[in-house]
Write a protein that holds these residues in place. Structure first.
Motif: not given
Length: 499
Positions: A77-100
């Motif tokens: 997969x190239x990219x993740x779309x988080x939608x709304x709710x769940x992980x959409x406003x989780x900064x730690x998750x967004x950072x891990x996505x970029x680090x991956x």
């Protein structure tokens, strides 16, 4: 710039389908994630690929960021779309996505962190001279000191969780008598809900309207606003009906609020789609409330009045493209309404209802849009938000949008569970809503459960009257002498009409 060929949608239900449809139109393959409870969900069937990420509870599935990222690597997969709710406003998750090495279709982790704290957000936008509700500029925990601040601001005041949302960790206090108790309850609730007991105090605006501005920012420093949405019809501090544009904003006030929203986005170097929320008081003064760093549930009404696909814009921005339009090129056209169709019983304090969709038939026709994730026969899961669908109508003006919504509500057939459809009909027919003279206290001021029962009784009587008239007509017609075969009675149209 980096081309996106495959997107994993880290969400479920209608928003997952919404994102996947736009991706498909762009020639982008999609991956669905699902819990064991959603194994047969529509978004799972629609995606090109799907992977189970755990058990029914959100914590065991849709909130498992590491499992989701691992699935991305496995499926290239190239990219993740988080939608709304769940992980959409989780900064730690967004950072891990970029680090991956993946693209997060949303703002930077830094912007999410900054705007995720109401106090930090207020401090960040202060240099842009954004109007703000009087109150504390930093978190406060000392009850006695907080009481003194409240006295200076002037009662009634609002105690709010800094990391909060959805009305959690929020208390209205009318005077000093109950201040200490309400403060402790707000801190306790904020700690329980968000793991952060920080609260702040601000002046309580007695009759506010909830106005929010949609913004888009790209990686080239361009930021525009896409006009406003009125979101004042709420229950438990959560929106039920939204519309665009607002019935009360003047062009001058729209421009002023839009500029403030753009400046809020500039304050955190915002990239992607976001929403800046304001309170508007009875004197048409507006105050910055917060920024939501994601796509909003009510984004379809903005799409209807601008002609833009916000998901496609998010994807283009994530690929590194510049916005293809300027602020001056954006035009506001027509009027749109959205009713959130929840599996809730409005006659019982909007308590969630679960069960099987025994009947489920969507409304159709020009100017009607239904974003949903269910079909007839499916069960409403107990584990997630009880929203079934977003019912959206669009017209040349507000009057037409309302009439289309009323028609769509009548056509929307749902049995097996209680829904907010009758409540939506009540609101749209109420004089306060029709006139535009309402605020966030609409439900407290005008709604009583027995009003829905009275309306249902009137509908039943109307149906009975029509049925009685039809039967009388048929009886009268059948008692008349038959005419010659080549007369009017030989007409197929007439025979079908009477049969």
């Amino acid at each position: 710039m980096r081309k996106i060929n495959k997107i994993l949608v880290a969400n479920r239900g209608e928003i997952a389908l919404r994102v996947m449809r736009s991706a498909k139109e762009m020639g982008i393959r999609t991956v669905a994630v699902y819990s064991e409870a959603d194994r047969n969900a529509l978004h799972v069937r629609y995606a090109d690929e799907a992977v189970c990420v755990g058990g029914p509870k959100s914590a065991d599935s849709y909130l498992r960021g590491d499992v989701i990222i691992a699935a991305c690597k496995q499926l290239q997969v190239d990219a993740i779309h988080p939608g709304y709710g769940f992980l959409s406003e989780n900064a730690a998750f967004a950072r891990k996505v970029q680090e991956a090495g993946l693209i997060f279709i949303g703002p930077s982790p830094e912007a999410i962190e900054l705007m995720g704290s109401k106090l930090a957000a207020k401090a960040a936008v202060a240099r842009y001279n954004i109007p703000m509700v009087p109150g504390t500029e930093e978190a406060i925990t000392d009850v006695e000191a907080a009481k003194q601040v409240a006295k200076q601001v002037g009662f009634p005041i609002l105690i709010k969780a800094s990391a909060g949302g959805g009305g959690k960790g929020m208390r209205i206090v009318e005077g000093t008598d109950h201040f200490e108790e309400q403060m402790r309850m707000a801190v306790s609730e904020a700690t329980s809900a968000f793991g952060d007991g920080a609260v702040f105090i601000e002046k309580y605006i007695g009759s506010p309207r909830h106005i929010e501005i949609q913004v888009l920012g790209d990686t080239h420093g361009n930021i525009v606003h896409l006009f406003e949405r009125e979101c004042s019809i709420q229950r438990r501090h959560q929106k039920v009906i939204e519309e665009a544009p607002s019935a009360v904003l003047t062009p001058a006030l729209r421009d002023e609020m839009g500029l403030c929203a753009v400046n809020v986005a500039k304050a955190c170097n915002y990239v992607g789609a976001g929403t800046v929320e304001f309170l508007l008081d009875e004197h048409m003064n507006f105050y910055f409330l917060e920024m939501n760093t994601r796509l909003q549930v009510e984004h379809p009404v903005t799409e209807q009045i601008t002609g833009l696909d916000l998901v496609k814009e998010q994807i283009h921005i994530a690929e590194g493209n510049a916005l293809p339009f300027t602020q001056e090129e954006l035009q506001l056209n027509g009027h749109a309404l959205e009713l959130r169709v929840y599996a809730e019983d409005p006659a019982n304090n909007f308590l969630p209802d679960i069960g099987r969709l025994a009947t489920y038939k969507r409304p159709q026709g020009l100017g009607v849009r239904v974003d949903d994730g269910f079909e007839q026969g499916m069960e409403i899961p107990v584990y997630y938000d009880p929203m079934i669908a977003k019912l959206v109508t669009f017209g040349k003006d507000r009057t037409e949008a309302i009439s289309k919504m009323l028609r769509a509500i009548e056509e929307y057939q749902i049995t097996g569970i209680e829904t907010t459809l009758p409540f939506g009909k009540f609101v749209l027919q109420h004089e306060a809503f029709v006139s535009g003279n309402f605020d966030t206290h609409f439900i407290d001021r005008y709604f009583r459960p027995e009003l829905l029962e009275e309306a249902a009784d009137e509908d039943t009587e109307s149906i009975a009257a029509v049925l009685a008239a039809t039967l009388l007509f048929q009886h009268t017609a059948s008692s008349k002498p038959e005419q010659a075969p080549d007369g009017p009675a030989a007409s197929n149209w007439r025979k079908n009409r009477l049969s």
